[in-house]
Design a protein around this motif. Structure first.
Motif, PDB file in Angstrom:
ATOM      1  N   ARG A   1       0.811  -1.222   0.000  1.00  0.00           N
ATOM      2  CA  ARG A   1       0.000   0.000   0.000  1.00  0.00           C
ATOM      3  C   ARG A   1       0.841   1.268   0.000  1.00  0.00           C
ATOM      4  O   ARG A   1       0.377   2.335   0.397  1.00  0.00           O
ATOM      5  N   SER A   2       2.090   1.160  -0.455  1.00  0.00           N
ATOM      6  CA  SER A   2       2.899   2.350  -0.716  1.00  0.00           C
ATOM      7  C   SER A   2       2.569   2.867  -2.111  1.00  0.00           C
ATOM      8  O   SER A   2       2.036   2.143  -2.951  1.00  0.00           O
ATOM      9  N   VAL A   3       2.871   4.147  -2.380  1.00  0.00           N
ATOM     10  CA  VAL A   3       2.647   4.756  -3.684  1.00  0.00           C
ATOM     11  C   VAL A   3       3.914   5.502  -4.073  1.00  0.00           C
ATOM     12  O   VAL A   3       4.532   6.173  -3.231  1.00  0.00           O
ATOM     13  N   ALA A   4       4.322   5.390  -5.348  1.00  0.00           N
ATOM     14  CA  ALA A   4       5.529   6.068  -5.813  1.00  0.00           C
ATOM     15  C   ALA A   4       5.306   6.594  -7.217  1.00  0.00           C
ATOM     16  O   ALA A   4       4.502   6.061  -7.983  1.00  0.00           O
ATOM     17  N   ALA A   5       6.048   7.671  -7.555  1.00  0.00           N
ATOM     18  CA  ALA A   5       5.987   8.272  -8.884  1.00  0.00           C
ATOM     19  C   ALA A   5       7.385   8.328  -9.476  1.00  0.00           C
ATOM     20  O   ALA A   5       8.360   8.638  -8.771  1.00  0.00           O
ATOM     21  N   PHE A   6       7.489   8.038 -10.785  1.00  0.00           N
ATOM     22  CA  PHE A   6       8.761   8.040 -11.495  1.00  0.00           C
ATOM     23  C   PHE A   6       8.640   8.896 -12.749  1.00  0.00           C
ATOM     24  O   PHE A   6       7.570   8.961 -13.372  1.00  0.00           O
TER      25      PHE A   6
ATOM     26  N   ALA B   1       5.109   6.347   1.964  1.00  0.00           N
ATOM     27  CA  ALA B   1       5.345   5.109   2.707  1.00  0.00           C
ATOM     28  C   ALA B   1       4.044   4.364   2.942  1.00  0.00           C
ATOM     29  O   ALA B   1       2.963   4.965   2.963  1.00  0.00           O
ATOM     30  N   PRO B   2       4.131   3.030   3.106  1.00  0.00           N
ATOM     31  CA  PRO B   2       2.919   2.258   3.395  1.00  0.00           C
ATOM     32  C   PRO B   2       2.287   2.675   4.704  1.00  0.00           C
ATOM     33  O   PRO B   2       2.973   3.113   5.630  1.00  0.00           O
ATOM     34  N   ARG B   3       0.958   2.551   4.747  1.00  0.00           N
ATOM     35  CA  ARG B   3       0.230   2.903   5.962  1.00  0.00           C
ATOM     36  C   ARG B   3      -0.088   1.646   6.748  1.00  0.00           C
ATOM     37  O   ARG B   3      -0.641   0.696   6.218  1.00  0.00           O
ATOM     38  N   GLY B   4       0.265   1.651   8.016  1.00  0.00           N
ATOM     39  CA  GLY B   4      -0.064   0.514   8.863  1.00  0.00           C
ATOM     40  C   GLY B   4       0.824  -0.678   8.550  1.00  0.00           C
ATOM     41  O   GLY B   4       1.729  -0.643   7.722  1.00  0.00           O
ATOM     42  N   THR B   5       0.543  -1.764   9.225  1.00  0.00           N
ATOM     43  CA  THR B   5       1.296  -3.009   9.048  1.00  0.00           C
ATOM     44  C   THR B   5       0.298  -4.155   8.909  1.00  0.00           C
ATOM     45  O   THR B   5       0.200  -5.013   9.781  1.00  0.00           O
TER      46      THR B   5
ATOM     47  N   GLY C   1      -6.238  -0.018   1.272  1.00  0.00           N
ATOM     48  CA  GLY C   1      -7.144  -0.721   2.167  1.00  0.00           C
ATOM     49  C   GLY C   1      -8.556  -0.602   1.632  1.00  0.00           C
ATOM     50  O   GLY C   1      -8.812  -0.789   0.445  1.00  0.00           O
ATOM     51  N   GLY C   2      -9.486  -0.241   2.477  1.00  0.00           N
ATOM     52  CA  GLY C   2     -10.871  -0.076   2.061  1.00  0.00           C
ATOM     53  C   GLY C   2     -11.224   1.344   1.692  1.00  0.00           C
ATOM     54  O   GLY C   2     -12.398   1.677   1.555  1.00  0.00           O
ATOM     55  N   ARG C   3     -10.193   2.205   1.486  1.00  0.00           N
ATOM     56  CA  ARG C   3     -10.435   3.625   1.220  1.00  0.00           C
ATOM     57  C   ARG C   3      -9.995   3.987  -0.194  1.00  0.00           C
ATOM     58  O   ARG C   3      -8.996   3.489  -0.698  1.00  0.00           O
TER      59      ARG C   3
END
Length: 385
Positions: A161-166, A178-182, A205-207
């Motif tokens: 659930r991390s997000v990155a742009a290139f 960075a990913p949210r939660g574990t 997640g569910g959002r």
């Protein structure tokens, strides 16, 4: 219309689970019930009330269940399991170009008309053009969602659930969130990433989350599905592709939890209804179309999620995500058929055969051509008349 709104940035469904990076070969249905898999409902004869003429076929080699065909303009981009990328003309089936990623495909594909992006099983993000590999970057986490290519950038939603742009030309990393939660479990299935106007929209997640594409800053969040159940598998909640869109309203499915619609302009959840399914949805101004885990095809009222009709004649056939076209709703199944249903009442309008292997992800529309890809690598195209 889909979530990939091109004015954006103006300047198998595989039900396996990952646990701390280790993939568990477990189907959710089997874990939940422990019972023998139900037999597919026998197909009834169908009168061709909507004609669809087969106009071309192609063969690209066996494909991975995580392939999601990507459409841009009049072309469709595909990749086989070995990592061979093929871009086809929707009108004729002519090969525009082919290129090798150099490694088996793990997730893909993204396509902006010039570039195709995929993630290999070795966890490399690879961007290709007709000249071959433009660049590759190693990703820090497993990825199951096709990269999204737009505005001279490539966006990646990680399995953690991390997000990155290139940068699409150089491959330079522009930003990462960075990913949210574990979460102990993640869904090994394509999730949600795309655009509405100048907002990057991702499922975390569910959002449904709206991000600034320039820096990854969160603009809004809207909950669709919530964690529930007695164990970690039952509590797993992730949004899955494909996304139904009507203007700024996005309708999505939360895995085995809910179907709901969100106003992407304000980030407000309009409604969410409990639903048990694993594939994405389609939407128009009046209805949301969805397939439940058992193969029930349904139409819900777009304004509040109330059921309008249901077709239960494809139960246990491994029915794909739906595609709305004209007065029809197209779904594929695990036996290689594409079924055309009436958007008005769910009745059968036609049935189109392929090579007998499962339809991957679901049919797509390329211009005025209906295209389906099978696990054996057959690409079949029809023109509804």
């Amino acid at each position: 219309m889909n979530i990939h709104d091109r004015p954006f940035f103006a300047p198998t469904r595989r039900l396996a689970l990952g646990l701390t990076g280790v993939l568990l070969a477990l189907t959710v249905a089997g874990c939940a019930s422990g019972s023998r898999k139900p037999q597919p409902t026998p197909l009834e004869p169908v009168a061709a009330l909507v004609s669809a003429r087969q106009v071309w076929t192609q063969a690209i080699g066996p494909v991975d269940p995580l392939l999601v065909p990507a459409v841009h303009g009049g072309a469709v981009a595909l990749a086989n399991a070995a990592g061979m990328v093929t871009v086809l003309e929707g009108e004729t089936g002519r090969v525009r170009w082919r290129a090798e990623a150099g490694a088996p495909m793990g997730a893909g594909v993204g396509f902006d008309g010039r570039r195709v992006a995929l993630v290999t099983r070795a966890n490399d993000l690879v961007v290709l053009t007709e000249r071959g590999v433009a660049w590759r970057q190693r990703l820090p986490s497993r990825t199951f969602t096709p990269p999204f290519v737009a505005g001279e950038r490539v966006f990646v939603l990680g399995g953690d659930r991390s997000v990155a742009a290139f940068d699409a030309q150089s491959g330079a990393r522009l930003w990462s969130q960075a990913p949210r939660g574990t979460e102990p479990l993640v869904l090994q299935q394509a999730g949600v990433i795309g655009a509405v106007g100048n907002t990057l929209v991702v499922g975390i997640g569910g959002r449904l989350v709206g991000l600034d594409p320039d820096d990854g800053r969160v603009r809004w969040e809207a909950a669709v599905g919530r964690s529930r159940g007695a164990n970690e598998i039952e509590r797993l909640v992730d949004l899955v592709g494909r996304v139904g869109r009507d203007g700024d309203v996005l309708c999505v499915r939360a895995f085995q939890s809910a179907v709901g619609c969100v106003d992407a302009a304000s980030g407000r959840t309009l409604w969410a209804q409990p639903a048990d399914g694993a594939t994405g949805v389609q939407a128009d101004a009046e209805r949301v179309y969805a397939v439940e885990a058992n193969g029930r095809v349904m139409a819900l009222r777009r304004s509040d999620g109330a059921r309008v009709w249901a077709n239960e004649r494809l139960l246990h056939r491994g029915v794909s995500a739906p595609l709305a076209l004209g007065r029809s709703l197209a779904v594929g199944d695990a036996q290689g058929f594409v079924h055309l249903l009436s958007r008005a009442d769910g009745s059968f309008l036609n049935r189109l055969p392929t090579d007998g292997s499962a339809i991957v992800e679901g049919p797509v529309l390329v211009g005025n051509t209906l295209v389906a890809v099978t696990r054996n690598g057959g690409v079949f195209a029809w023109r509804p008349e």
